[in-house]
Design an enzyme around this catalytic site. Structure first.
Site, PDB file in Angstrom:
ATOM      1  N   SER A 151       9.411  -2.276  -4.050  1.00 49.70           N
ATOM      2  CA  SER A 151      10.153  -1.911  -3.256  1.00 49.70           C
ATOM      3  C   SER A 151      11.065  -2.951  -2.671  1.00 49.70           C
ATOM      4  O   SER A 151      11.030  -4.093  -2.563  1.00 49.70           O
ATOM      5  CB  SER A 151       8.757  -1.797  -1.856  1.00 49.70           C
ATOM      6  OG  SER A 151       9.233  -1.709  -0.357  1.00 49.70           O
ATOM      7  N   TYR A 164       1.941  -5.124   3.561  1.00 50.38           N
ATOM      8  CA  TYR A 164       3.011  -3.780   2.193  1.00 50.38           C
ATOM      9  C   TYR A 164       3.744  -4.920   1.915  1.00 50.38           C
ATOM     10  O   TYR A 164       4.394  -5.290   0.433  1.00 50.38           O
ATOM     11  CB  TYR A 164       3.295  -2.877   2.770  1.00 50.38           C
ATOM     12  CG  TYR A 164       3.665  -1.789   2.070  1.00 50.38           C
ATOM     13  CD1 TYR A 164       2.969  -1.195   1.081  1.00 50.38           C
ATOM     14  CD2 TYR A 164       5.100  -2.066   1.833  1.00 50.38           C
ATOM     15  CE1 TYR A 164       4.217  -1.001   0.149  1.00 50.38           C
ATOM     16  CE2 TYR A 164       5.888  -1.042   0.496  1.00 50.38           C
ATOM     17  CZ  TYR A 164       5.130  -0.293  -0.059  1.00 50.38           C
ATOM     18  OH  TYR A 164       6.018   0.108  -0.804  1.00 50.38           O
TER      19      TYR A 164
END
Length: 280
Positions: A151, A164
């Site tokens: 990401s 995350y």
């Protein structure tokens, strides 16, 4: 004479995290359309029924599998299914993961449970699934291609979703190390780092005004745009690419906080100079 640039015919690709109607489902569809035999893995039957079964009904060569790749049993089940499938195992998309709203918080308030949850969902599942597919390919002395989903949050700071971001960032040294160890076996290992994607189940609904301020291309990505890049990395069109992370962000990574919405430096307030600089 038409040339098969992708080379997926007769090749099996496992998609770990195929359900949900988003990127995993889109990758499954696109790969199957290009001739790959897809093993679509998701941990819930409901997602398989809703998102994968309709693709199978359309005649696409997809084998559904309900399994949790955060567990050793789930990983083993995916490999066993690949062994039984028609074709030869070739690829993996390590798609499982995510960062649901309850995991968002300031760094000072992240609990141990959330930290462990994010690393289990996003890093452990990726590594142990990649490890199993790589071991299977080595045992068969076959080439292959593994692609993991990182990401843009894992490439820099991740304010208010640190757990995350840390887990997604940790994917990259795993990818680079495995790429080096497996290069002599012709097993390629890469990653993609997408920005936000728009879709029917997106947590970030489209907002053109905000998107134009934050994203140089002025919009969020479509799932198919990200899926196409993953298909490229898996395919024979990318046979000399390994250990890389392809950023798919519409230019977000190019835009620093010192730039205004029109990408001019925010500290320049002289309008005459701005107009001259921009050619106005």
């Amino acid at each position: 004479m038409k040339q098969d640039l992708f080379g997926f015919d007769g090749r099996i690709v496992i998609i770990a995290g195929a359900g949900g109607g988003g990127l995993g489902t889109t990758i499954s569809k696109l790969l199957a359309e290009q001739g790959a035999r897809v093993i679509a893995v998701d941990r819930t039957q409901a997602k398989i029924d809703a998102d994968i079964t309709p693709l199978i009904a359309d005649g696409l060569p997809i084998t559904p599998l309900v399994a949790d790749v955060q567990t050793a049993e789930g990983v083993d089940s995916a490999i066993a299914t690949a062994r039984r499938a028609e074709g030869e195992l070739y690829g993996l998309v390590a798609m499982a993961g995510g960062g649901p709203p309850h995991t968002w918080a300031p760094a000072t308030r992240i609990s141990r449970d959330v930290w462990r949850e994010m690393f289990s969902k996003n890093l452990d599942s990726m590594f142990f699934m990649s490890q199993a597919v790589a071991a299977e390919l080595k045992g068969q002395q076959r080439p292959g291609s593994l692609v993991s989903i990182s990401s843009i949050s894992g490439l820099a700071a991740g304010p208010y979703h640190l757990a995350y971001a840390a887990a997604k960032g940790a994917i990259l040294p795993v990818v680079r190390t495995m790429a080096l160890e497996l290069a002599a076996c012709e097993i390629r290992v890469n990653a993609v780092a997408p920005a936000a994607m728009i879709g029917p189940k997106s947590l970030l609904p489209s907002n053109p005004e905000l998107e134009s301020r934050a994203i140089p291309m002025g919009r969020q990505a479509q799932h198919r745009e990200v899926a196409a890049s993953i298909v490229f990395l898996l395919s024979d069109m990318a046979t000399y690419i390994t250990g890389q992370c392809l950023t798919i962000d519409g230019g977000i990574g190019l835009k620093g906080p010192h730039l205004a919405e029109d990408n001019t430096p925010v500290m320049i307030t002289n309008q005459e100079f701005l107009n001259a600089m921009k050619g106005g």
